[in-house]
Write an enzyme that holds these catalytic residues in place. Sequence first.
Site, PDB file in Angstrom:
ATOM      1  N   ARG A 192      -4.420   3.490  -3.548  1.00 62.34           N
ATOM      2  CA  ARG A 192      -4.111   4.152  -4.826  1.00 62.34           C
ATOM      3  C   ARG A 192      -3.168   5.329  -4.567  1.00 62.34           C
ATOM      4  O   ARG A 192      -3.483   6.472  -4.830  1.00 62.34           O
ATOM      5  CB  ARG A 192      -5.414   4.541  -5.501  1.00 62.34           C
ATOM      6  CG  ARG A 192      -6.264   3.295  -5.713  1.00 62.34           C
ATOM      7  CD  ARG A 192      -7.440   3.535  -6.558  1.00 62.34           C
ATOM      8  NE  ARG A 192      -7.101   3.381  -7.957  1.00 62.34           N
ATOM      9  CZ  ARG A 192      -7.975   3.479  -8.923  1.00 62.34           C
ATOM     10  NH1 ARG A 192      -9.220   3.739  -8.657  1.00 62.34           N
ATOM     11  NH2 ARG A 192      -7.602   3.319 -10.173  1.00 62.34           N
ATOM     12  N   TYR A 204     -11.260   9.075  -4.906  1.00 62.55           N
ATOM     13  CA  TYR A 204     -12.544   8.516  -5.330  1.00 62.55           C
ATOM     14  C   TYR A 204     -13.634   9.582  -5.268  1.00 62.55           C
ATOM     15  O   TYR A 204     -13.540  10.565  -4.518  1.00 62.55           O
ATOM     16  CB  TYR A 204     -12.931   7.332  -4.442  1.00 62.55           C
ATOM     17  CG  TYR A 204     -12.077   6.120  -4.720  1.00 62.55           C
ATOM     18  CD1 TYR A 204     -12.210   5.418  -5.910  1.00 62.55           C
ATOM     19  CD2 TYR A 204     -11.108   5.710  -3.820  1.00 62.55           C
ATOM     20  CE1 TYR A 204     -11.414   4.325  -6.192  1.00 62.55           C
ATOM     21  CE2 TYR A 204     -10.307   4.610  -4.088  1.00 62.55           C
ATOM     22  CZ  TYR A 204     -10.469   3.929  -5.278  1.00 62.55           C
ATOM     23  OH  TYR A 204      -9.676   2.848  -5.555  1.00 62.55           O
ATOM     24  N   SER A 237      -6.264   0.723 -12.511  1.00 62.27           N
ATOM     25  CA  SER A 237      -5.893   1.741 -13.501  1.00 62.27           C
ATOM     26  C   SER A 237      -5.486   1.104 -14.827  1.00 62.27           C
ATOM     27  O   SER A 237      -5.898   1.560 -15.893  1.00 62.27           O
ATOM     28  CB  SER A 237      -4.737   2.607 -12.985  1.00 62.27           C
ATOM     29  OG  SER A 237      -5.182   3.413 -11.934  1.00 62.27           O
ATOM     30  N   ASP A 247      -1.199  -1.132  -9.712  1.00 61.89           N
ATOM     31  CA  ASP A 247      -2.617  -0.762  -9.709  1.00 61.89           C
ATOM     32  C   ASP A 247      -3.357  -1.390 -10.902  1.00 61.89           C
ATOM     33  O   ASP A 247      -3.422  -0.819 -11.988  1.00 61.89           O
ATOM     34  CB  ASP A 247      -2.703   0.773  -9.741  1.00 61.89           C
ATOM     35  CG  ASP A 247      -4.126   1.288  -9.616  1.00 61.89           C
ATOM     36  OD1 ASP A 247      -5.061   0.477  -9.638  1.00 61.89           O
ATOM     37  OD2 ASP A 247      -4.287   2.512  -9.501  1.00 61.89           O
ATOM     38  N   GLN A 291       1.415   2.805  -7.533  1.00 56.92           N
ATOM     39  CA  GLN A 291       0.907   2.981  -8.900  1.00 56.92           C
ATOM     40  C   GLN A 291       1.286   1.827  -9.830  1.00 56.92           C
ATOM     41  O   GLN A 291       0.501   1.422 -10.668  1.00 56.92           O
ATOM     42  CB  GLN A 291       1.444   4.289  -9.473  1.00 56.92           C
ATOM     43  CG  GLN A 291       0.340   5.284  -9.722  1.00 56.92           C
ATOM     44  CD  GLN A 291       0.871   6.665 -10.043  1.00 56.92           C
ATOM     45  OE1 GLN A 291       2.068   6.916  -9.978  1.00 56.92           O
ATOM     46  NE2 GLN A 291      -0.026   7.555 -10.399  1.00 56.92           N
TER      47      GLN A 291
END
Length: 371
Positions: free
Chosen positions: A119, A225, A130, A127, A124
């Site tokens: 991540r 995280y 997300s 991902d 991005q």
Amino acid sequence: MRFGILKELTEKRVAITPDFVKKLVAQKHEVVFEKGCGANSALADVLFEEAGAQASDRTEVLSSSDVITTILPLATEELSNVKKGAVLISQFQPFAQAEVCETLANHGLTGFSLDMIPRSTIAQSMDVLSSMASISGYKAVLTAANYLPRYMPMLSTAAGTIRPAKMLVLGAGVAGLQAIATGRRLGAVVEAFDTRAAAKEEVLSLGAKFVEVEGATDDRGAGGYAVEQTEEYKKRQSELIFDKVSKADIVITTAQLRGRPAPLLVNEDMLKAMPDGAVCVDLAATTGGNVAFSKHREIVKQHGVTIIGNSELSDDVAEHASQLFSRNVENFLNVFLSEEGLTYDFENEIIGDSCIVYQGEVRYGAPALTK
Ligand code: NAD
């Protein structure tokens, strides 16, 4: 190479949309799709055909494709029908599904797990976690509003004034932040809590109040995280959350701990203290749930509270969820796909971390992946 698109057996979404099909075909690849694969995402077969893909049946897609991308992994029983040496791309969650790597390896396959892509800023655009979390956060609020026997916004009417709904979001990551934004747009008064210190600023920037618990464990270095918290912290957190939950009309929970069961944040005593008619939407239902009694894809009523457990709410916004998922897969494949096929550079973090099985050899847990 031949790319296969399948109809998901339990989902409305589809992993590859016609936009991406066009680009694959322009790159001289072939694409076959199972008839009806996009029907629940407002993507009729004709759109796939116009993009250059050929309609086929499930068995043919499985047995003839070099690369198959799915939203959720294929059932083990279907793997023996997959072409020998094929590449499967999906969300395998190897940290939670202990046997998945062995199973792919036993069938001589290569597996890329989209949820293992780092991540990082550079990754991005690929991902899927997300993309899907953001849609789920939005849909969680709309779902709660549907079940709430109250208005969300404050209203001044000739018959009197209606107070705005109070909404509490537990877990202010991607899904939680989208839930906050959606709740605010609908006029609710929103509070949010997260164990990660960095979440505070984001919550405040969306116009919500941050519920602060002193003494969180430092989470820098955990790759964005959440980390496990001390018992003392959990006790203080529980007392404060009890107070906030007992006043909330809507509670949206999104708190996950990668590879471990989700923390229980709303227990039975809290449900008893909530106002009658209140609604909880639990997006962590598949990993054990943040709310007592919550079960994935079930709606239960306990102590006057409606508890909606669903970790795949993005599936209810199937068209846009498919569009974003497909775009993420396209960006991922752009890293190592050319007209000649796939190039495996395991030194590249994106490839190295996401390739969990390579030509029948388990790579997940290999030194390169645990750095
Ligand atoms: P997630 O789905 O793993 O968890 C959801 C949220 O729950 C997280 O914010 C987590 O901190 C929180 N949480 C966990 N335990 C909790 C508890 N006991 N009480 C309250 N909250 C708890 O996380 P996510 O939403 O996928 O992302 C988490 C972070 O990673 C975010 O900061 C996000 O911005 C960041 N991120 C970065 C990138 C990137 O740079 N490419 C991509 C995605 C996410």
